[in-house]
Write a protein that holds these residues in place. Structure first.
Motif, PDB file in Angstrom:
ATOM      1  N   LEU A 146       0.829  -1.202   0.000  1.00 20.86           N
ATOM      2  CA  LEU A 146       0.000   0.000   0.000  1.00 20.86           C
ATOM      3  C   LEU A 146       0.864   1.254   0.000  1.00 20.86           C
ATOM      4  CD1 LEU A 146      -2.703  -1.183   2.542  1.00 20.86           C
ATOM      5  CD2 LEU A 146      -3.154  -0.519   0.165  1.00 20.86           C
ATOM      6  N   GLN A 147       1.924   1.247   0.769  1.00 19.41           N
ATOM      7  CA  GLN A 147       2.796   2.414   0.838  1.00 19.41           C
ATOM      8  C   GLN A 147       3.556   2.624  -0.464  1.00 19.41           C
ATOM      9  OE1 GLN A 147       4.983   1.400   4.389  1.00 19.41           O
ATOM     10  NE2 GLN A 147       3.542   2.455   5.739  1.00 19.41           N
ATOM     11  N   GLU A 148       4.000   1.545  -1.098  1.00 14.19           N
ATOM     12  CA  GLU A 148       4.647   1.680  -2.399  1.00 14.19           C
ATOM     13  C   GLU A 148       3.685   2.271  -3.415  1.00 14.19           C
ATOM     14  OE1 GLU A 148       7.807  -2.068  -2.068  1.00 14.19           O
ATOM     15  OE2 GLU A 148       6.011  -2.237  -3.325  1.00 14.19           O
ATOM     16  N   CYS A 149       2.452   1.791  -3.403  1.00 14.54           N
ATOM     17  CA  CYS A 149       1.449   2.334  -4.317  1.00 14.54           C
ATOM     18  C   CYS A 149       1.161   3.798  -3.995  1.00 14.54           C
ATOM     19  CB  CYS A 149       0.168   1.504  -4.247  1.00 14.54           C
ATOM     20  SG  CYS A 149       0.338  -0.157  -4.931  1.00 14.54           S
ATOM     21  N   GLY A 150       1.168   4.139  -2.709  1.00 18.70           N
ATOM     22  CA  GLY A 150       0.972   5.532  -2.318  1.00 18.70           C
ATOM     23  C   GLY A 150       2.059   6.424  -2.855  1.00 18.70           C
ATOM     24  N   ASP A 151       3.301   5.942  -2.856  1.00 24.66           N
ATOM     25  CA  ASP A 151       4.417   6.712  -3.416  1.00 24.66           C
ATOM     26  C   ASP A 151       4.234   6.979  -4.905  1.00 24.66           C
ATOM     27  OD1 ASP A 151       5.913   7.023  -1.089  1.00 24.66           O
ATOM     28  OD2 ASP A 151       7.008   5.142  -1.373  1.00 24.66           O
ATOM     29  N   LEU A 152       3.488   6.120  -5.584  1.00 24.85           N
ATOM     30  CA  LEU A 152       3.316   6.225  -7.033  1.00 24.85           C
ATOM     31  C   LEU A 152       2.189   7.166  -7.440  1.00 24.85           C
ATOM     32  CD1 LEU A 152       3.829   2.442  -7.856  1.00 24.85           C
ATOM     33  CD2 LEU A 152       5.376   4.314  -8.452  1.00 24.85           C
ATOM     34  N   VAL A 153       1.444   7.709  -6.474  1.00 24.48           N
ATOM     35  CA  VAL A 153       0.321   8.605  -6.771  1.00 24.48           C
ATOM     36  C   VAL A 153       0.807  10.045  -6.807  1.00 24.48           C
ATOM     37  CG1 VAL A 153      -1.953   9.401  -6.015  1.00 24.48           C
ATOM     38  CG2 VAL A 153      -1.292   7.006  -5.675  1.00 24.48           C
ATOM     39  N   ASN A 154       0.447  10.760  -7.863  1.00 23.02           N
ATOM     40  CA  ASN A 154       0.746  12.179  -7.949  1.00 23.02           C
ATOM     41  C   ASN A 154       0.051  12.954  -6.831  1.00 23.02           C
ATOM     42  OD1 ASN A 154       2.444  12.554 -10.227  1.00 23.02           O
ATOM     43  ND2 ASN A 154       0.705  12.277 -11.617  1.00 23.02           N
ATOM     44  N   PRO A 155       0.622  14.060  -6.342  1.00 23.80           N
ATOM     45  CA  PRO A 155      -0.118  14.936  -5.425  1.00 23.80           C
ATOM     46  C   PRO A 155      -1.443  15.356  -6.067  1.00 23.80           C
ATOM     47  CG  PRO A 155       2.184  15.568  -5.498  1.00 23.80           C
ATOM     48  CD  PRO A 155       2.000  14.523  -6.576  1.00 23.80           C
ATOM     49  N   GLY A 156      -2.519  15.234  -5.324  1.00 26.40           N
ATOM     50  CA  GLY A 156      -3.849  15.507  -5.864  1.00 26.40           C
ATOM     51  C   GLY A 156      -4.466  14.326  -6.574  1.00 26.40           C
ATOM     52  N   GLY A 157      -3.707  13.246  -6.695  1.00 27.43           N
ATOM     53  CA  GLY A 157      -4.211  12.059  -7.370  1.00 27.43           C
ATOM     54  C   GLY A 157      -4.955  11.130  -6.424  1.00 27.43           C
ATOM     55  N   MET A 158      -5.287   9.952  -6.915  1.00 34.91           N
ATOM     56  CA  MET A 158      -6.157   9.049  -6.169  1.00 34.91           C
ATOM     57  C   MET A 158      -5.652   7.611  -6.262  1.00 34.91           C
ATOM     58  SD  MET A 158     -10.318   8.608  -6.506  1.00 34.91           S
ATOM     59  CE  MET A 158     -10.294   8.233  -8.268  1.00 34.91           C
ATOM     60  N   MET A 159      -5.875   6.874  -5.179  1.00 37.94           N
ATOM     61  CA  MET A 159      -5.698   5.425  -5.181  1.00 37.94           C
ATOM     62  C   MET A 159      -7.044   4.782  -4.880  1.00 37.94           C
ATOM     63  SD  MET A 159      -3.485   2.818  -2.739  1.00 37.94           S
ATOM     64  CE  MET A 159      -2.086   3.917  -2.686  1.00 37.94           C
TER      65      MET A 159
END
Length: 251
Positions: A146-159
């Motif tokens: 989950l944290q790795e995927c969080g790192d891959l989200v642009n600021p203002g983006g969504m998971m």
């Protein structure tokens, strides 16, 4: 050039048994009467929810989308057809091969890699939307994924996280019912101890600046063989998380 069949990334958050299981089932994903026939109906509802979330948060803007654990591409393809730029990644080389074979005509909007999320983090990749659907329950360390995927989200983006809640009801319905009574999934597809609660998912993402929405449940009617969104998150659930746009990331 790296071989397409060589896994890119250090597989220290990977279960070889899980990869072998999905390798063996890769050809079944798209068969209407195959081992995952109920997953196709499940995917219809899941896709509808994701498209609604895209419209709610981004409007009609074309997005860069990453699908982590993309399987045979049943979620990536319709998103690419909707005009988004989609990358699907999977730990199973067989899944990636099957996905490429089926999505070749969408190559302008759709691509696949046999790699892990960790690899993309190390490369500094970023996406507007990261999909983490039905994958966290199949890795040794769900929080890390989950944290790795969080790192891959642009600021203002969504998971978007979709998985099974760890409750007594999910054990009865998601394992006993789905795998042994209805045989909607192959036996051994899931381990109840590996299920992730919405609270655990939120605990992994909130410190990274994500605002986690209330989860939406999904329920299955064995008589109609149809899935629908539900107010109960005690079995399957979907949760959207928006990343604080003020967070700056290195590129």
């Amino acid at each position: 050039m790296l071989s397409k069949d060589k896994l890119i990334g250090t597989p220290d958050n990977l279960s070889p048994e899980e990869v072998r299981r999905f390798d063996a089932l890769a050809e079944e994903w798209r068969k209407p009467d195959g081992a995952f026939h109920t997953v196709l109906e499940f995917n219809r509802v899941r896709l509808h929810h994701i498209l609604n979330e895209i419209q709610r948060h981004f409007g009609n803007t074309p997005l860069s989308i990453l699908d982590v654990g993309c399987g045979a591409g049943i979620l990536t393809e319709p998103l690419a057809r909707a005009g988004h730029q989609v990358l699907g990644i999977d730990a199973s080389a067989v899944n990636v091969r099957v996905a490429r074979q089926n999505g070749w005509e969408l190559s302008a909007h759709l691509s696949y890699r046999h790699c892990l999320s960790q690899t993309l983090v190390e490369e500094g990749a970023r996406f507007d939307l990261v999909l983490n659907t039905e994958v966290v329950e199949h890795v040794p360390n769900p929080t890390r994924l989950l944290q790795e995927c969080g790192d891959l989200v642009n600021p203002g983006g969504m998971m978007v996280v979709a998985t099974l809640n760890r409750t007594w009801k999910s054990y009865l319905i998601g394992i006993i019912g789905a795998e042994y009574v209805l045989r909607a999934l192959p036996r051994g597809t899931h381990s109840w101890q590996a299920f992730v609660t919405p609270e655990e998912a939120a605990d992994a993402l909130t410190p990274m600046g994500f605002r986690c929405d209330s989860p939406r449940g999904m329920s299955y009617n064995p008589l109609t063989r149809r899935w629908r969104l539900s107010s109960s998150d005690k079995v399957n659930y979907l949760m959207s998380a928006i990343k604080d746009p003020s967070i700056q990331q290195d590129t």
